[in-house]
Design a protein around this motif. Structure first.
Motif, PDB file in Angstrom:
ATOM      1  N   ARG A 169       0.835  -1.201   0.000  1.00 44.64           N
ATOM      2  CA  ARG A 169       0.000   0.000   0.000  1.00 44.64           C
ATOM      3  C   ARG A 169       0.875   1.258   0.000  1.00 44.64           C
ATOM      4  O   ARG A 169       0.648   2.206  -0.755  1.00 44.64           O
ATOM      5  CB  ARG A 169      -0.900  -0.021   1.226  1.00 44.64           C
ATOM      6  CG  ARG A 169      -1.759   1.227   1.462  1.00 44.64           C
ATOM      7  CD  ARG A 169      -2.947   1.285   0.531  1.00 44.64           C
ATOM      8  NE  ARG A 169      -2.644   1.858  -0.763  1.00 44.64           N
ATOM      9  CZ  ARG A 169      -3.348   1.588  -1.873  1.00 44.64           C
ATOM     10  NH1 ARG A 169      -4.373   0.754  -1.836  1.00 44.64           N
ATOM     11  NH2 ARG A 169      -3.024   2.143  -3.021  1.00 44.64           N
ATOM     12  N   LYS A 170       1.868   1.252   0.885  1.00 46.31           N
ATOM     13  CA  LYS A 170       2.763   2.407   0.986  1.00 46.31           C
ATOM     14  C   LYS A 170       3.560   2.587  -0.310  1.00 46.31           C
ATOM     15  O   LYS A 170       3.747   3.713  -0.790  1.00 46.31           O
ATOM     16  CB  LYS A 170       3.713   2.194   2.168  1.00 46.31           C
ATOM     17  CG  LYS A 170       4.704   3.344   2.403  1.00 46.31           C
ATOM     18  CD  LYS A 170       4.008   4.607   2.887  1.00 46.31           C
ATOM     19  CE  LYS A 170       4.967   5.607   3.515  1.00 46.31           C
ATOM     20  NZ  LYS A 170       6.069   6.013   2.628  1.00 46.31           N
ATOM     21  N   ARG A 171       3.998   1.490  -0.893  1.00 46.80           N
ATOM     22  CA  ARG A 171       4.778   1.558  -2.136  1.00 46.80           C
ATOM     23  C   ARG A 171       3.944   2.165  -3.271  1.00 46.80           C
ATOM     24  O   ARG A 171       4.417   3.011  -4.030  1.00 46.80           O
ATOM     25  CB  ARG A 171       5.236   0.160  -2.521  1.00 46.80           C
ATOM     26  CG  ARG A 171       6.023   0.075  -3.834  1.00 46.80           C
ATOM     27  CD  ARG A 171       7.429   0.598  -3.672  1.00 46.80           C
ATOM     28  NE  ARG A 171       8.275   0.202  -4.795  1.00 46.80           N
ATOM     29  CZ  ARG A 171       8.602   0.976  -5.819  1.00 46.80           C
ATOM     30  NH1 ARG A 171       8.150   2.217  -5.877  1.00 46.80           N
ATOM     31  NH2 ARG A 171       9.393   0.537  -6.778  1.00 46.80           N
ATOM     32  N   ILE A 172       2.690   1.728  -3.375  1.00 46.21           N
ATOM     33  CA  ILE A 172       1.808   2.243  -4.425  1.00 46.21           C
ATOM     34  C   ILE A 172       1.521   3.726  -4.208  1.00 46.21           C
ATOM     35  O   ILE A 172       1.588   4.542  -5.140  1.00 46.21           O
ATOM     36  CB  ILE A 172       0.501   1.432  -4.472  1.00 46.21           C
ATOM     37  CG1 ILE A 172       0.786  -0.001  -4.942  1.00 46.21           C
ATOM     38  CG2 ILE A 172      -0.534   2.097  -5.379  1.00 46.21           C
ATOM     39  CD1 ILE A 172      -0.371  -0.958  -4.746  1.00 46.21           C
ATOM     40  N   ASP A 173       1.212   4.089  -2.976  1.00 48.81           N
ATOM     41  CA  ASP A 173       0.911   5.497  -2.679  1.00 48.81           C
ATOM     42  C   ASP A 173       2.128   6.384  -2.939  1.00 48.81           C
ATOM     43  O   ASP A 173       1.992   7.499  -3.461  1.00 48.81           O
ATOM     44  CB  ASP A 173       0.446   5.638  -1.230  1.00 48.81           C
ATOM     45  CG  ASP A 173      -0.920   5.012  -0.992  1.00 48.81           C
ATOM     46  OD1 ASP A 173      -1.611   4.688  -1.982  1.00 48.81           O
ATOM     47  OD2 ASP A 173      -1.292   4.828   0.184  1.00 48.81           O
ATOM     48  N   TYR A 190      11.411   5.367  -4.052  1.00 46.58           N
ATOM     49  CA  TYR A 190      11.237   4.035  -3.480  1.00 46.58           C
ATOM     50  C   TYR A 190      11.974   3.925  -2.148  1.00 46.58           C
ATOM     51  O   TYR A 190      13.171   4.200  -2.066  1.00 46.58           O
ATOM     52  CB  TYR A 190      11.742   2.988  -4.469  1.00 46.58           C
ATOM     53  CG  TYR A 190      11.898   1.598  -3.912  1.00 46.58           C
ATOM     54  CD1 TYR A 190      10.927   1.022  -3.103  1.00 46.58           C
ATOM     55  CD2 TYR A 190      13.035   0.845  -4.210  1.00 46.58           C
ATOM     56  CE1 TYR A 190      11.071  -0.262  -2.607  1.00 46.58           C
ATOM     57  CE2 TYR A 190      13.191  -0.438  -3.727  1.00 46.58           C
ATOM     58  CZ  TYR A 190      12.216  -0.989  -2.912  1.00 46.58           C
ATOM     59  OH  TYR A 190      12.363  -2.251  -2.419  1.00 46.58           O
ATOM     60  N   ASP A 191      11.257   3.545  -1.119  1.00 44.97           N
ATOM     61  CA  ASP A 191      11.810   3.362   0.226  1.00 44.97           C
ATOM     62  C   ASP A 191      12.166   1.888   0.409  1.00 44.97           C
ATOM     63  O   ASP A 191      11.288   1.035   0.508  1.00 44.97           O
ATOM     64  CB  ASP A 191      10.776   3.803   1.267  1.00 44.97           C
ATOM     65  CG  ASP A 191      11.294   3.688   2.697  1.00 44.97           C
ATOM     66  OD1 ASP A 191      12.432   3.212   2.887  1.00 44.97           O
ATOM     67  OD2 ASP A 191      10.548   4.050   3.614  1.00 44.97           O
ATOM     68  N   GLU A 192      13.453   1.587   0.449  1.00 44.55           N
ATOM     69  CA  GLU A 192      13.886   0.195   0.544  1.00 44.55           C
ATOM     70  C   GLU A 192      13.471  -0.471   1.851  1.00 44.55           C
ATOM     71  O   GLU A 192      13.479  -1.694   1.949  1.00 44.55           O
ATOM     72  CB  GLU A 192      15.402   0.109   0.361  1.00 44.55           C
ATOM     73  CG  GLU A 192      15.853   0.476  -1.045  1.00 44.55           C
ATOM     74  CD  GLU A 192      17.324   0.234  -1.270  1.00 44.55           C
ATOM     75  OE1 GLU A 192      17.985  -0.296  -0.352  1.00 44.55           O
ATOM     76  OE2 GLU A 192      17.815   0.560  -2.371  1.00 44.55           O
ATOM     77  N   LYS A 193      13.097   0.324   2.848  1.00 46.10           N
ATOM     78  CA  LYS A 193      12.611  -0.263   4.098  1.00 46.10           C
ATOM     79  C   LYS A 193      11.320  -1.050   3.882  1.00 46.10           C
ATOM     80  O   LYS A 193      10.995  -1.943   4.662  1.00 46.10           O
ATOM     81  CB  LYS A 193      12.399   0.836   5.140  1.00 46.10           C
ATOM     82  CG  LYS A 193      13.690   1.440   5.656  1.00 46.10           C
ATOM     83  CD  LYS A 193      13.431   2.479   6.728  1.00 46.10           C
ATOM     84  CE  LYS A 193      14.749   3.064   7.252  1.00 46.10           C
ATOM     85  NZ  LYS A 193      14.505   4.109   8.297  1.00 46.10           N
ATOM     86  N   LEU A 194      10.581  -0.704   2.831  1.00 41.91           N
ATOM     87  CA  LEU A 194       9.357  -1.444   2.533  1.00 41.91           C
ATOM     88  C   LEU A 194       9.685  -2.877   2.132  1.00 41.91           C
ATOM     89  O   LEU A 194       8.949  -3.814   2.467  1.00 41.91           O
ATOM     90  CB  LEU A 194       8.578  -0.744   1.423  1.00 41.91           C
ATOM     91  CG  LEU A 194       8.039   0.649   1.773  1.00 41.91           C
ATOM     92  CD1 LEU A 194       7.374   1.283   0.565  1.00 41.91           C
ATOM     93  CD2 LEU A 194       7.059   0.564   2.942  1.00 41.91           C
TER      94      LEU A 194
END
Length: 400
Positions: free
Chosen positions: A267-271, A279-283
């Motif tokens: 969800r966070k990646r899409i948003d 892109y946040d690699e923590k995801l």
């Protein structure tokens, strides 16, 4: 720009509510019959009615799997089931059998989504199914990113495309497997797969009976039938840009913890993608905190490095407790225990508000008794928590 749909698994009500809580746009589920996950809890007719109402009340969508490969004997029962589904109005039926597709079209006006079991691997097959009245095509996992983009361009919006982005992969062609039936008489194509491909096998040469040979993986045996798990997080932007409508997470038989963590990460990646954030690699790190086998990029970039040495999943964290409520005045979370934790340990919150560490300073049982060790399954307890949490958030603990 219309956002791509995030579609999460719902093997039961808890997983359904967890998926929606952590940001799924839609869920997929099945009744007690006609689905390909017979060993999931699944939903009775009354529960299906309730599930559809609950999902629609949140402005989200629900798709019902009717994706067995049917025999003649199934159609008598299927008629009443399709009539029932038509009355409760899910947003689509996931179907794989051409006979069932034709049967549903003549009996109902519900949208039809073609299951990945139908093995759609090219744009001409996709157009064929569109012409058969299929609204959405769940592409076979064997499609590359190039294949997907070409199919989307060819269809030009005349049918929707859906792809799997995360979870277990079947070693057989898009899940069409006979091993389970052959070894256990449980038909994987009718929802009864025992995952025989995950068992450990030895290879025996015909003239050397009783002297099993091993391949090169290790001394215990060969695992050539075991697939790594799919993880598309690092290149999700490329999948979105390929022209698909829906991104699907596998896992109707996985835990609520798995469903929540994986849904929240994607969800966070899409948003972030639609907001133009990097892109946040923590995801991706989040996806290593759920039960998983080694990860693969699947067929998105061509033939995958798919097999691995063991089918045993990795598990760095355990689902410690489910959040039931939060008292803002007292700064206390009320939670239901799922795995053992003790006073003095540190839990980690998985929340729609973000994540944070929670040192367990004290544990108070529901009856007011102070305890040092929460070890009774589903025991309800109070834990001091300085930051707000919401119902259906989760607490996890790192395994030692």
């Amino acid at each position: 720009m219309k956002k791509v749909e995030l579609l999460s698994p719902a093997g039961d009500f808890e997983k359904l509510r967890t998926a929606l809580h952590f940001g799924a746009d839609a869920v997929y589920l099945a009744g007690k019959n006609f689905g390909l996950r017979s060993f999931a809890a699944n939903f009775t007719d009354d529960e299906l009615l309730q599930a559809v109402k609950e999902v629609h009340s949140l402005g989200k969508k629900v798709y019902v799997a009717v994706n067995i490969f049917a025999s003649n004997a199934d159609f008598g029962h299927l008629a009443a089931y399709v009539d029932f589904l038509s009355s409760i109005r899910p947003d689509g039926l996931i179907v794989s059998d051409p006979g069932v597709i034709d049967f549903v079209r003549k009996r109902s006006d519900l949208d039809i989504h073609l299951s990945t079991q139908a093995n759609t691997t090219n744009k001409y097959a996709a157009a064929f199914w569109r012409d058969c009245g299929v609204k959405r095509i769940v592409l076979a996992r064997e499609n590359s990113l190039k294949d997907i983009a070409e199919t989307a361009e060819y269809l030009n919006g005349s049918a929707e495309l859906e792809v799997f982005i995360h979870g277990a992969m079947c070693i057989s062609y898009s899940g069409r497997c006979l091993i389970s039936t052959y070894l256990t008489d449980r038909d994987s194509n009718r929802g009864e797969c025992v995952q025989a491909c995950r068992w450990e096998y030895l290879l025996t040469e015909k003239s050397r009976k009783g002297a099993p040979l091993t391949l090169e993986e290790d001394e215990r045996g060969s695992y050539v039938l075991n697939s790594k798990d799919l993880n598309a997080m690092p290149f999700l932007d490329k999948i979105i840009e390929s022209g698909v409508t829906s991104l699907k997470i596998e896992g109707r038989m996985k835990s609520p913890y798995y469903v929540g963590c994986v849904t929240a990460a994607y969800r966070k990646r899409i948003d972030d993608y639609y907001a133009g954030r990097p892109y946040d690699e923590k995801l991706n790190e989040e996806l290593f905190k759920v039960n998983h086998r080694e990860y693969t990029s699947g067929f998105f970039f061509g033939k995958p490095e798919q097999c691995l040495e063991t089918s045993k999943p990795f598990n760095e964290y355990a689902f410690a407790a489910k959040v039931l409520s939060y008292d803002e005045d007292r700064k206390v979370v009320f939670a239901e225990m799922r795995n053992r934790f003790r006073k003095g340990e540190v839990l980690e919150a998985v929340s729609v508000n973000g994540r944070g560490e929670l040192p367990v300073e004290s544990i108070t049982a529901e009856n007011g008794e102070l305890i040092d060790d929460c070890k009774i399954v589903q025991q309800r307890v109070y834990i001091p928590c300085p930051f707000p949490l919401k119902e259906n958030d989760m607490l996890r603990i790192k395994l030692k």
